[in-house]
Design an enzyme around this catalytic site. Structure first.
Site, PDB file in Angstrom:
ATOM      1  N   GLU A   1      -3.391  11.645  24.539  1.00  0.00           N
ATOM      2  CA  GLU A   1      -3.623  11.924  25.955  1.00  0.00           C
ATOM      3  C   GLU A   1      -4.386  13.231  26.147  1.00  0.00           C
ATOM      4  O   GLU A   1      -5.321  13.317  26.955  1.00  0.00           O
ATOM      5  CB  GLU A   1      -2.284  11.992  26.709  1.00  0.00           C
ATOM      6  CG  GLU A   1      -1.491  10.690  26.672  1.00  0.00           C
ATOM      7  CD  GLU A   1      -0.499  10.623  25.521  1.00  0.00           C
ATOM      8  OE1 GLU A   1       0.568  10.009  25.694  1.00  0.00           O
ATOM      9  OE2 GLU A   1      -0.785  11.189  24.444  1.00  0.00           O
TER      10      GLU A   1
ATOM     11  N   ALA B   1       1.327  -7.327  -7.836  1.00  0.00           N
ATOM     12  CA  ALA B   1       0.297  -8.272  -8.268  1.00  0.00           C
ATOM     13  C   ALA B   1       0.882  -9.165  -9.351  1.00  0.00           C
ATOM     14  O   ALA B   1       1.602  -8.688 -10.236  1.00  0.00           O
ATOM     15  CB  ALA B   1      -0.928  -7.520  -8.803  1.00  0.00           C
TER      16      ALA B   1
ATOM     17  N   ARG C   1      -6.871   7.222  -5.066  1.00  0.00           N
ATOM     18  CA  ARG C   1      -8.131   7.597  -5.721  1.00  0.00           C
ATOM     19  C   ARG C   1      -9.285   6.654  -5.390  1.00  0.00           C
ATOM     20  O   ARG C   1     -10.418   7.087  -5.323  1.00  0.00           O
ATOM     21  CB  ARG C   1      -7.939   7.629  -7.249  1.00  0.00           C
ATOM     22  CG  ARG C   1      -6.850   8.586  -7.704  1.00  0.00           C
ATOM     23  CD  ARG C   1      -6.712   8.604  -9.216  1.00  0.00           C
ATOM     24  NE  ARG C   1      -6.473   7.298  -9.792  1.00  0.00           N
ATOM     25  CZ  ARG C   1      -5.289   6.676  -9.782  1.00  0.00           C
ATOM     26  NH1 ARG C   1      -4.236   7.252  -9.209  1.00  0.00           N
ATOM     27  NH2 ARG C   1      -5.159   5.489 -10.348  1.00  0.00           N
TER      28      ARG C   1
ATOM     29  N   CYS D   1       4.744  11.517  25.914  1.00  0.00           N
ATOM     30  CA  CYS D   1       5.962  12.256  25.562  1.00  0.00           C
ATOM     31  C   CYS D   1       6.355  13.234  26.667  1.00  0.00           C
ATOM     32  O   CYS D   1       5.524  13.694  27.453  1.00  0.00           O
ATOM     33  CB  CYS D   1       5.780  12.995  24.240  1.00  0.00           C
ATOM     34  SG  CYS D   1       4.533  14.288  24.282  1.00  0.00           S
TER      35      CYS D   1
ATOM     36  N   SER E   1       0.198  -4.864 -18.492  1.00  0.00           N
ATOM     37  CA  SER E   1      -0.129  -5.375 -17.161  1.00  0.00           C
ATOM     38  C   SER E   1      -1.465  -4.883 -16.628  1.00  0.00           C
ATOM     39  O   SER E   1      -1.806  -5.179 -15.479  1.00  0.00           O
ATOM     40  CB  SER E   1       0.973  -4.958 -16.171  1.00  0.00           C
ATOM     41  OG  SER E   1       1.063  -3.547 -16.085  1.00  0.00           O
TER      42      SER E   1
ATOM     43  N   THR F   1      13.190  -7.261  -7.495  1.00  0.00           N
ATOM     44  CA  THR F   1      14.340  -8.154  -7.325  1.00  0.00           C
ATOM     45  C   THR F   1      15.438  -7.512  -6.495  1.00  0.00           C
ATOM     46  O   THR F   1      15.994  -8.132  -5.573  1.00  0.00           O
ATOM     47  CB  THR F   1      14.892  -8.567  -8.705  1.00  0.00           C
ATOM     48  OG1 THR F   1      13.848  -9.201  -9.453  1.00  0.00           O
ATOM     49  CG2 THR F   1      16.065  -9.518  -8.563  1.00  0.00           C
TER      50      THR F   1
ATOM     51  N   ARG G   1      -1.100   2.777  -0.261  1.00  0.00           N
ATOM     52  CA  ARG G   1      -0.490   4.079  -0.564  1.00  0.00           C
ATOM     53  C   ARG G   1      -0.848   5.117   0.491  1.00  0.00           C
ATOM     54  O   ARG G   1      -0.004   5.916   0.913  1.00  0.00           O
ATOM     55  CB  ARG G   1      -0.952   4.573  -1.932  1.00  0.00           C
ATOM     56  CG  ARG G   1      -0.377   3.814  -3.111  1.00  0.00           C
ATOM     57  CD  ARG G   1      -0.945   4.340  -4.422  1.00  0.00           C
ATOM     58  NE  ARG G   1      -0.529   3.530  -5.559  1.00  0.00           N
ATOM     59  CZ  ARG G   1      -0.963   3.696  -6.788  1.00  0.00           C
ATOM     60  NH1 ARG G   1      -1.852   4.655  -7.056  1.00  0.00           N
ATOM     61  NH2 ARG G   1      -0.536   2.911  -7.763  1.00  0.00           N
TER      62      ARG G   1
ATOM     63  N   ASP H   1       3.349   2.132 -17.995  1.00  0.00           N
ATOM     64  CA  ASP H   1       1.992   2.259 -17.456  1.00  0.00           C
ATOM     65  C   ASP H   1       1.525   3.700 -17.274  1.00  0.00           C
ATOM     66  O   ASP H   1       0.333   3.943 -17.124  1.00  0.00           O
ATOM     67  CB  ASP H   1       1.891   1.553 -16.100  1.00  0.00           C
ATOM     68  CG  ASP H   1       2.168   0.059 -16.197  1.00  0.00           C
ATOM     69  OD1 ASP H   1       2.017  -0.496 -17.290  1.00  0.00           O
ATOM     70  OD2 ASP H   1       2.533  -0.531 -15.168  1.00  0.00           O
TER      71      ASP H   1
ATOM     72  N   LEU I   1       0.063   7.234  -9.391  1.00  0.00           N
ATOM     73  CA  LEU I   1       0.596   6.901  -8.067  1.00  0.00           C
ATOM     74  C   LEU I   1      -0.046   7.744  -6.962  1.00  0.00           C
ATOM     75  O   LEU I   1       0.600   8.084  -5.972  1.00  0.00           O
ATOM     76  CB  LEU I   1       2.131   7.055  -8.029  1.00  0.00           C
ATOM     77  CG  LEU I   1       2.906   6.181  -9.010  1.00  0.00           C
ATOM     78  CD1 LEU I   1       4.398   6.419  -8.884  1.00  0.00           C
ATOM     79  CD2 LEU I   1       2.586   4.704  -8.798  1.00  0.00           C
TER      80      LEU I   1
END
Length: 367
Positions: free
Chosen positions: A42, A144, A197, A65, A158, A290, A174, A190, A194
């Site tokens: 605003e 994936a 990039r 607000c 992987s 899981t 991310r 791996d 994280l």
């Protein structure tokens, strides 16, 4: 709404908000909330207006607000400018606002319309709405897999199941979440960074689940703490010497109750909410995928399916305790999209609502 989306990833933990000022059929000002701590939509629209706002219609995706935070209350700035009409997409779920902005405008004789394209405006800020109404972060579960449902080969390899376009999408995810979460198994196999990039955007907080603190201290997630801090989540009985070693690297630890197999995930997500983390991207591996599904902790799934078959390997999803198709987790608002040679499926978990399922205190765990 398109203006509001420009603040995605930077406005958090504030909502994304867009504002447009219209007078005599012309847009005379517009703005959006660029970054947390900076002026709200605003105010930016008012400052950018090319002429007086008096008598104009002020459109805003979320209720203005009414409280003093890092910036002054927007509703007072609006009242000062005296638009003839204010059109609001959705009421702010923040209990310190929650209708007070609308009431303040109407008390000053300003016509105020609420609920225009409300569902779309709420979905625009679904992370903010969930956090404000439950105190829990919005959880996106992303992974994936091959056509035959594997997230790694039998030996754990992987890289890479998915294509470069799919990996760019993962980095984009991310950048628009407050935190990214993996288990210590993913770190050991791996050694991921994280970080963001492959696209432009901010780095999320890196959260590693490691109940016994077995993670190697030379892992990539412990580098670049100044640009991408890491939080290691351990069980309350974690070894003191390893806690001290992590502290020596400048890495913060969070102790959570243990559960069979690792960490009590419902408790963890409650604690993350208490820290002001409004959204978490869960990237796996299989045990975490899981457990998050079994505990009904995920709000959205993002599954990349690559046109590959590997046969024996690591299943994407393990035992959920479901035996018939009518018990299967059903996705709603499903969308399919091509990412290079891969297919992306996104959807919300039907019936999950906001927050974990009843009986969450039982909390099975995971590494």
């Amino acid at each position: 709404m398109r203006l509001a989306r420009k603040g995605e990833g930077r406005a958090s933990p504030n909502p994304m908000v867009g504002a447009v000022i219209v007078k005599d059929g012309r847009i005379i000002g517009e703005g959006y909330h660029v970054c947390c701590g900076e002026s709200h939509a605003e105010i930016n629209a008012i400052r950018g207006a090319r002429e007086s706002i008096a008598g104009a219609t002020f459109y805003v995706t979320l209720e203005p607000c009414t409280h003093q935070g890092r910036t002054p209350p927007c509703v007072q700035a609006l009242i000062k400018e005296q638009p003839a009409r204010v059109v609001i997409g959705a009421i702010d779920p923040n209990p310190v606002v929650a209708g007070r902005g609308v009431a303040a405008l109407r008390a000053q004789g300003i016509e105020t319309v609420v609920g225009v394209r409300e569902e779309e405006c709420r979905r625009l800020n679904e992370k903010f709405f969930k956090f404000m109404t439950t105190g829990l972060p919005f959880v996106t579960l992303k992974y994936a897999q091959t056509l035959d449902g594997r997230i790694a080969g039998a030996g754990g390899h992987s890289r890479w199941i998915s294509s470069l376009p799919a990996r760019r999408y993962a980095h984009r995810l991310r950048s628009v979440h407050d935190a990214v979460l993996v288990g210590t198994g993913t770190v050991r196999h791996d050694d991921p960074e994280l970080t963001v990039r492959l696209v432009r955007g901010k780095n999320p907080l890196r959260i590693i689940l490691d109940s016994r603190l077995d993670i190697p201290l030379k892992a990539g997630v412990f580098r670049n703490q100044d640009r991408a801090p890491t939080l290691v989540v351990a069980a309350v009985n974690a070894p003191e010497d390893k806690l001290r070693a992590l502290a020596g690297l400048g890495v913060e630890t969070l102790l959570v109750a243990a559960a069979p197999g690792g960490i009590n995930l419902p408790e963890l997500f409650r604690k993350l909410g208490q820290r002001g983390i409004t959204s978490v991207l869960v990237e796996g591996g299989g045990a975490i995928i899981t457990s998050v599904l079994r505990e009904r902790l995920a709000d959205r799934l993002a599954i990349v399916v690559a046109p590959k078959i590997i046969g024996r390997g690591v299943d994407a999803v393990g035992e959920l305790g479901l035996t018939t198709m009518d018990q299967a987790l059903q996705l709603t608002a499903v969308q399919w999209r091509r990412l290079g040679p891969d297919i992306l499926c996104t959807g919300d978990i039907a019936g999950n609502g906001y927050g974990p399922a009843k009986g969450e205190s039982a909390g099975r765990g995971t590494e």
